[in-house]
Write a protein that holds these residues in place. Structure first.
Motif, PDB file in Angstrom:
ATOM      1  N   ASP A  29     -34.233 -58.125 -35.623  1.00  0.00           N
ATOM      2  CA  ASP A  29     -33.600 -57.342 -34.556  1.00  0.00           C
ATOM      3  C   ASP A  29     -32.185 -56.910 -34.918  1.00  0.00           C
ATOM      4  N   ASP A  30     -31.445 -57.783 -35.563  1.00  0.00           N
ATOM      5  CA  ASP A  30     -30.048 -57.490 -35.852  1.00  0.00           C
ATOM      6  C   ASP A  30     -29.858 -56.871 -37.221  1.00  0.00           C
ATOM      7  N   ASN A  31     -30.746 -57.215 -38.144  1.00  0.00           N
ATOM      8  CA  ASN A  31     -30.489 -56.868 -39.543  1.00  0.00           C
ATOM      9  C   ASN A  31     -31.342 -55.751 -40.084  1.00  0.00           C
ATOM     10  N   GLY A  32     -32.236 -55.204 -39.258  1.00  0.00           N
ATOM     11  CA  GLY A  32     -32.973 -54.026 -39.694  1.00  0.00           C
ATOM     12  C   GLY A  32     -34.249 -54.337 -40.463  1.00  0.00           C
ATOM     13  N   ILE A  33     -34.745 -53.284 -41.123  1.00  0.00           N
ATOM     14  CA  ILE A  33     -36.064 -53.302 -41.762  1.00  0.00           C
ATOM     15  C   ILE A  33     -35.888 -53.327 -43.279  1.00  0.00           C
ATOM     16  N   VAL A  34     -36.613 -54.237 -43.944  1.00  0.00           N
ATOM     17  CA  VAL A  34     -36.589 -54.287 -45.409  1.00  0.00           C
ATOM     18  C   VAL A  34     -37.936 -53.810 -45.942  1.00  0.00           C
ATOM     19  N   LEU A  35     -37.910 -52.829 -46.849  1.00  0.00           N
ATOM     20  CA  LEU A  35     -39.124 -52.322 -47.491  1.00  0.00           C
ATOM     21  C   LEU A  35     -39.216 -52.846 -48.922  1.00  0.00           C
ATOM     22  N   ASP A  36     -40.463 -52.830 -49.466  1.00  0.00           N
ATOM     23  CA  ASP A  36     -40.605 -53.219 -50.878  1.00  0.00           C
ATOM     24  C   ASP A  36     -40.059 -52.139 -51.812  1.00  0.00           C
ATOM     25  N   ARG A  37     -40.117 -50.864 -51.347  1.00  0.00           N
ATOM     26  CA  ARG A  37     -39.592 -49.753 -52.141  1.00  0.00           C
ATOM     27  C   ARG A  37     -38.840 -48.827 -51.198  1.00  0.00           C
ATOM     28  N   SER A  38     -37.659 -48.407 -51.596  1.00  0.00           N
ATOM     29  CA  SER A  38     -36.883 -47.544 -50.711  1.00  0.00           C
ATOM     30  C   SER A  38     -36.065 -46.543 -51.511  1.00  0.00           C
ATOM     31  N   ALA A  39     -36.029 -45.299 -51.009  1.00  0.00           N
ATOM     32  CA  ALA A  39     -35.167 -44.277 -51.617  1.00  0.00           C
ATOM     33  C   ALA A  39     -33.929 -44.013 -50.765  1.00  0.00           C
ATOM     34  N   PHE A  40     -33.767 -44.777 -49.659  1.00  0.00           N
ATOM     35  CA  PHE A  40     -32.569 -44.603 -48.827  1.00  0.00           C
ATOM     36  C   PHE A  40     -31.337 -45.068 -49.603  1.00  0.00           C
ATOM     37  N   TYR A  41     -30.386 -44.152 -49.816  1.00  0.00           N
ATOM     38  CA  TYR A  41     -29.125 -44.582 -50.426  1.00  0.00           C
ATOM     39  C   TYR A  41     -28.372 -45.427 -49.401  1.00  0.00           C
ATOM     40  N   PRO A  42     -27.971 -46.641 -49.781  1.00  0.00           N
ATOM     41  CA  PRO A  42     -27.406 -47.567 -48.791  1.00  0.00           C
ATOM     42  C   PRO A  42     -25.919 -47.359 -48.517  1.00  0.00           C
ATOM     43  N   GLY A  43     -25.310 -46.376 -49.167  1.00  0.00           N
ATOM     44  CA  GLY A  43     -23.867 -46.197 -49.020  1.00  0.00           C
ATOM     45  C   GLY A  43     -23.130 -46.966 -50.094  1.00  0.00           C
ATOM     46  N   GLY A  44     -21.960 -46.459 -50.450  1.00  0.00           N
ATOM     47  CA  GLY A  44     -21.148 -47.117 -51.470  1.00  0.00           C
ATOM     48  C   GLY A  44     -20.553 -46.090 -52.408  1.00  0.00           C
ATOM     49  N   GLY A  45     -19.412 -46.448 -53.018  1.00  0.00           N
ATOM     50  CA  GLY A  45     -18.734 -45.543 -53.930  1.00  0.00           C
ATOM     51  C   GLY A  45     -18.269 -44.274 -53.239  1.00  0.00           C
ATOM     52  N   GLY A  46     -18.030 -44.364 -51.925  1.00  0.00           N
ATOM     53  CA  GLY A  46     -17.573 -43.209 -51.155  1.00  0.00           C
ATOM     54  C   GLY A  46     -18.703 -42.382 -50.571  1.00  0.00           C
ATOM     55  N   GLN A  47     -19.944 -42.594 -51.053  1.00  0.00           N
ATOM     56  CA  GLN A  47     -21.082 -41.800 -50.554  1.00  0.00           C
ATOM     57  C   GLN A  47     -21.721 -42.506 -49.363  1.00  0.00           C
ATOM     58  N   PRO A  48     -21.789 -41.818 -48.194  1.00  0.00           N
ATOM     59  CA  PRO A  48     -22.371 -42.458 -47.011  1.00  0.00           C
ATOM     60  C   PRO A  48     -23.892 -42.633 -47.138  1.00  0.00           C
ATOM     61  N   PRO A  49     -24.470 -43.530 -46.325  1.00  0.00           N
ATOM     62  CA  PRO A  49     -25.914 -43.777 -46.390  1.00  0.00           C
ATOM     63  C   PRO A  49     -26.741 -42.587 -45.920  1.00  0.00           C
ATOM     64  N   ASP A  50     -28.027 -42.606 -46.328  1.00  0.00           N
ATOM     65  CA  ASP A  50     -28.969 -41.566 -45.915  1.00  0.00           C
ATOM     66  C   ASP A  50     -29.484 -41.815 -44.508  1.00  0.00           C
ATOM     67  N   TYR A  51     -29.962 -40.727 -43.878  1.00  0.00           N
ATOM     68  CA  TYR A  51     -30.743 -40.799 -42.651  1.00  0.00           C
ATOM     69  C   TYR A  51     -32.177 -40.411 -42.983  1.00  0.00           C
ATOM     70  N   GLY A  52     -33.114 -40.779 -42.106  1.00  0.00           N
ATOM     71  CA  GLY A  52     -34.495 -40.390 -42.344  1.00  0.00           C
ATOM     72  C   GLY A  52     -35.436 -41.022 -41.346  1.00  0.00           C
ATOM     73  N   VAL A  53     -36.716 -41.143 -41.716  1.00  0.00           N
ATOM     74  CA  VAL A  53     -37.719 -41.721 -40.821  1.00  0.00           C
ATOM     75  C   VAL A  53     -38.699 -42.593 -41.606  1.00  0.00           C
ATOM     76  N   LEU A  54     -39.322 -43.517 -40.882  1.00  0.00           N
ATOM     77  CA  LEU A  54     -40.517 -44.210 -41.370  1.00  0.00           C
ATOM     78  C   LEU A  54     -41.673 -43.765 -40.479  1.00  0.00           C
ATOM     79  N   LEU A  55     -42.766 -43.319 -41.095  1.00  0.00           N
ATOM     80  CA  LEU A  55     -43.947 -42.871 -40.351  1.00  0.00           C
ATOM     81  C   LEU A  55     -45.056 -43.900 -40.548  1.00  0.00           C
ATOM     82  N   TRP A  56     -45.671 -44.309 -39.434  1.00  0.00           N
ATOM     83  CA  TRP A  56     -46.729 -45.334 -39.532  1.00  0.00           C
ATOM     84  C   TRP A  56     -47.547 -45.330 -38.245  1.00  0.00           C
ATOM     85  N   ALA A  57     -48.843 -45.504 -38.370  1.00  0.00           N
ATOM     86  CA  ALA A  57     -49.743 -45.623 -37.213  1.00  0.00           C
ATOM     87  C   ALA A  57     -49.479 -44.554 -36.156  1.00  0.00           C
TER      88      ALA A  57
END
Ligand SMILES: [Zn+2]
Length: 242
Positions: A29-57
């Motif tokens: 609930d507090d820490n979010g979703i962890v995937l086995d594979r992810s292309a979301f840039y998590p932020g760092g080096g001045g570059q902000p994180p990505d936005y997007g969606v997970l599609l399922w069911a």
């Protein structure tokens, strides 16, 4: 969560990935979703994180942030359904924002290469939004025509269409590159054995974890919006992209 594996970072392997399949490894609930594979840039080096969606069911979970702790944790929009552990999801990144951030990040590296080559100044800080950003430089004097000269030199390098490559090197090998000694030797803790390098051919080499376009032409036309004097030897250059 014990012995489970960490997220495979598709964004580091191939910055062009926008959609992929993955399995949910952990949900909190507090820490979010962890995937086995992810292309979301998590932020760092001045570059902000990505936005997007997970599609399922037949539903979607909007992702509006990424937190980087012991793992890459995707932060869902409040109220959206959250996929349980074990769910196979289709991940998708908001392409327009990511592509704009890649162009901006590469444009800032190009700027740092130009200002070091032509004025001998080192970067002391950075920040970026999609299509705009700034770098701080350690630069004592701003010569007449500086802003115009920097902008012209940047656009010459854009037109030169230099290749931009990301690759990994063993620490010892990376630290033999003069540019890396200049920018990274004091920043990387001794525990890091492999250094990711972002190399604008013939212009700029940095230790960097960000996502970049494949050539300087893909940055597009650059504008130096402002050169600010922020104190003794401290200049801030703001750029925007077309
Ligand atoms: Zn960078």
């Amino acid at each position: 969560m014990g012995t489970r594996h960490h997220t495979e970072r598709l964004d580091l392997l191939d910055s062009s990935v926008r959609e992929w399949d993955a399995t949910v490894l952990d949900v909190d609930d507090d820490n979010g979703i962890v995937l086995d594979r992810s292309a979301f840039y998590p932020g760092g080096g001045g570059q902000p994180p990505d936005y997007g969606v997970l599609l399922w069911a037949g539903v979607q979970t909007r992702i509006e942030g990424v937190r980087r702790g012991d793992d890459i944790r995707l932060i869902p929009t409040e109220g959206d359904p959250v996929p349980p552990v074990g769910t196979v999801v289709r991940g998708a990144i908001e392409d327009e924002r990511r592509t704009a951030l890649m162009r901006t990040h590469s444009g800032l590296h190009l700027l740092s290469g130009v200002v070091f080559r032509d004025f001998g100044a080192l970067v002391t800080g950075s920040n970026m939004d999609p299509l705009s950003g700034r770098l701080d430089f350690n630069l004592e004097e701003v010569p007449p025509g500086f802003k115009e000269a920097v902008e012209a030199a940047c656009n010459t390098e854009v037109a030169a269409n230099r290749s931009i490559q990301a690759y990994e090197l063993p620490r010892e090998q990376a630290f033999e590159i003069p540019d890396i000694i200049r920018t990274a030797t004091n920043l990387l803790p001794p525990s890091i054995e492999v250094v990711r390098i972002v190399d604008i051919e013939g212009l700029d080499v940095q230790a960097d974890g960000g996502t970049h376009v494949a050539s300087t032409q893909q940055v597009g036309e650059m504008r130096v919006v402002k050169v600010e004097n922020k104190g003794k030897g401290f200049r801030r250059i703001r750029i925007s992209l077309a």
